[in-house]
Scaffold this motif. Structure first.
Motif, PDB file in Angstrom:
ATOM      1  N   GLN A 406       0.830  -1.212   0.000  1.00 10.45           N
ATOM      2  CA  GLN A 406       0.000   0.000   0.000  1.00 10.45           C
ATOM      3  C   GLN A 406       0.866   1.265   0.000  1.00 10.45           C
ATOM      4  O   GLN A 406       0.532   2.249  -0.671  1.00 10.45           O
ATOM      5  N   CYS A 434      -4.758  -2.585  -2.512  1.00  9.28           N
ATOM      6  CA  CYS A 434      -3.694  -1.765  -3.117  1.00  9.28           C
ATOM      7  C   CYS A 434      -4.329  -0.583  -3.857  1.00  9.28           C
ATOM      8  O   CYS A 434      -3.838   0.549  -3.787  1.00  9.28           O
ATOM      9  N   ALA A 437      -5.286   2.511  -1.888  1.00  6.04           N
ATOM     10  CA  ALA A 437      -4.207   3.421  -1.474  1.00  6.04           C
ATOM     11  C   ALA A 437      -3.934   4.478  -2.538  1.00  6.04           C
ATOM     12  O   ALA A 437      -3.045   5.320  -2.383  1.00  6.04           O
TER      13      ALA A 437
END
Length: 590
Positions: A406, A434, A437
């Motif tokens: 992240q 992911c 982020a």
């Protein structure tokens, strides 16, 4: 010293029974072959005639040897003709009632020391054996189809089988030129217990439209080097046969993962039983044909790459084995690659790793020196994220820890140009975490390469709930351009390959922990009986027990399926620091 079995009875002369009779007669053993009627005998005789003639045609035996082989077989409709044999092998259809009745009759006919074996693939040998007055001399002797070709024989011991009987049967099977493995009397024994849970899981994935039939099969062929994909294999076995085996396993195990997927019953009811009917998961050009033909589903599964974004340069973040392997793959395919590491020294070391891999290929004559120099020349090492500002796609390949990934995605989001794709090569973490982020979740996707990346053909393309369709098309096209086989799935723990592979590996550990079979016999059963490149314990030791445990925990936490709960033995080995080959100790010592 194990006794000699000079004469053996075979009851039931279908495909399996006549194949077993051929194996015995080839080894110089006198066979008493029993069928219920003259028609059955004629069918068995014809099967044997065809099989042995093929062997002559392929110059595996000569005509004289074939004549001698056939001369060792006595055909009869009467069980009473088994009176003088040393051992009996029953190979009638998979009905507990039928097998039990035959065992009770044979028990009254043969001598007190005669061993009675069942070729059942899934029924309880204990339940069959208790119908006799000699349960200590009853064993399972499960040959695999076709018996003259397949090497594996599962020797199934019940709780009352005499140890000496097991030793004698093992020695006998070895004399036949087969590979015996010994297993306790549990649902599916070794091979079917491990294989059919995996096949059933694949049907469930397909039923849920998680992945196409082609992608499910390709994932296991290219990702695990399996000889066939699970749905292809089910079509070959026959969906009705698979259903019966799963039903039998479920009745004994009460394991929900053995409960046949509802789709199997629906397909069987519709007459779609696989190759033998000309249609199963795939369509064939006729009954009993291996030739797959295109159908409506084939077109529906195709990915349209017309909308793919142009990819002129690529960035890779990371310096480990996966990262450097991916860099090599991309640079070999002509792409300029920015290799970003945490420091200039680490970037230089990663580039040196790529160069070393290429040098090895040059020394083996697989690559020209000039080509290796060109490939290295396409790689730009860097220590700053800003070096990735102009690439069209970035592939993250850092440690398999969500906070680290992240952090990388947040940094990439700040520097990557608009329209750049951000991909992760995670093998089990949620891709959407992911994406969360970043400020561009539509541009984030999973692109899971397999290790070693320069060798393995598979790439799993993992679409999150937010991924744009042109991003999927772009990664598909890029995978094909770097000569990989892309398969598609949704963002779910384990994706395709690990989601199918690791529950199977966990089942094997549970089987070992329950003392049903040894690690060696389980590995042998899956390699010899199912044609897999490695047995489950060999594979676990190669992957690493800590890595395997982490993946199994991820699967369990996602699906909350009791059968996915990591085996206690695996937990204990990891706690003890026995992590497989990398530590010198795992399921085996190295």
């Amino acid at each position: 010293m194990a006794r000699e079995f000079g004469s053996v009875g075979v009851i039931g002369l279908g495909t399996m029974g006549s194949g077993i009779a051929e194996v015995l007669a080839r080894s110089g053993i006198a066979v008493v072959a029993v069928e219920v009627d003259a028609e059955g005998i004629e069918r068995g005789r014809e099967h044997l005639n065809r099989s042995t003639q093929r062997a002559v045609d392929k110059e595996k035996i000569d005509a004289k040897a074939r004549e001698a082989l056939l001369g060792r077989i006595t055909w009869t409709e009467s069980l009473a003709d088994l009176a003088g044999v040393d051992l009996v092998i029953e190979a009638v259809p998979e009905s507990l009632e039928l097998k039990s009745r035959i065992f009770a009759e044979v028990d009254e006919i043969v001598g007190a020391e005669t061993i009675i074996c069942s070729n059942t693939s899934s029924l309880s040998v204990t339940e069959i054996g208790v119908r006799t007055k000699r349960p200590g001399k009853v064993v399972g002797m499960h040959f695999f189809n076709p018996a003259p070709v397949q090497k594996l024989v599962e020797i199934v011991r019940t709780v009352v089988t005499e140890p000496a009987v097991i030793e004698e049967v093992v020695a006998f099977v070895e004399k036949l030129g087969k590979t015996p493995v010994v297993v306790g009397d549990r649902a599916g024994f070794i091979a079917n217990a491990l294989l059919f849970g995996y096949l059933n899981h694949a049907v469930t994935m397909y039923e849920q439209s998680y992945a196409s039939r082609e992608d499910l099969d390709a994932a296991m062929r290219y990702g695990c080097n399996y000889p066939m994909g699970p749905l292809q294999l089910l079509d070959l076995i026959g969906l009705d046969t698979a259903y019966e085996i799963l039903e039998s396993m479920y009745r004994q195990s009460r394991n929900r993962l053995h409960a046949p997927a509802p789709l199997l019953k629906q397909m069987i009811t519709a007459g779609l039983c696989g190759r033998k009917t000309g249609r199963g998961f795939y369509s064939y050009d006729g009954p009993d044909s291996p030739n797959v033909v295109a159908d409506a589903e084939s077109a529906a599964a195709a990915i349209d790459t017309a909308t793919a974004r142009p990819i002129r340069s690529v960035g890779v973040v990371g310096t480990g084995t996966m990262a450097t392997g991916i860099v090599e793959v991309l640079a070999k395919s002509g792409y300029p690659v920015v290799l970003r590491a945490r420091s200039t020294e680490k970037a230089a070391a990663a580039l040196a790793k790529v160069r070393k891999s290429l040098d090895k290929q040059v020394s083996k004559g697989r690559l020209e020196e000039s080509a290796a120099e060109e490939i290295v020349g396409r790689i730009t090492p860097a220590a700053e994220f800003s070096a990735l500002a102009q690439v069209d796609i970035v592939i993250e390949a850092v440690a398999e820890e969500l906070p680290i990934k992240q952090e990388v995605f947040a940094a990439l989001d700040k520097v990557a140009k608009p329209g750049a794709i951000l991909a992760t090569t995670t093998s089990s973490l949620p891709v959407v975490e992911c994406a969360a982020a970043t400020s561009r979740p539509a541009d984030v996707i999973g692109m899971h390469f397999f290790n070693p990346a320069p060798v393995m053909k598979l790439v799993e393309v993992v679409r999150t709930i937010a991924t744009a369709s042109d991003v999927v098309a772009t990664v598909h096209a890029l995978s094909e351009k770097v000569r990989k086989h892309p398969v598609h799935c949704a963002d779910r723990a384990g994706f395709i390959t690990n989601a199918l592979l690791f529950p199977y590996l966990n089942d094997a550990v549970n089987m070992l922990e329950a003392h049903y079979a040894t690690a060696d016999d389980i590995d042998t059963a899956m390699k010899v009986g199912c044609g897999l490149p490695m047995g489950p314990f060999e594979l676990l030791d190669v992957v690493g027990l800590d890595v395997s445990l982490a993946i199994e925990r991820t699967l369990y936490n996602e699906f909350r399926e009791a059968g996915y709960s990591p085996a206690p033995l695996l937990e204990h080995l990891v706690t003890a620091g026995r992590l497989g080959r990398k530590t010198g100790n795992g399921f085996r010592a190295y």
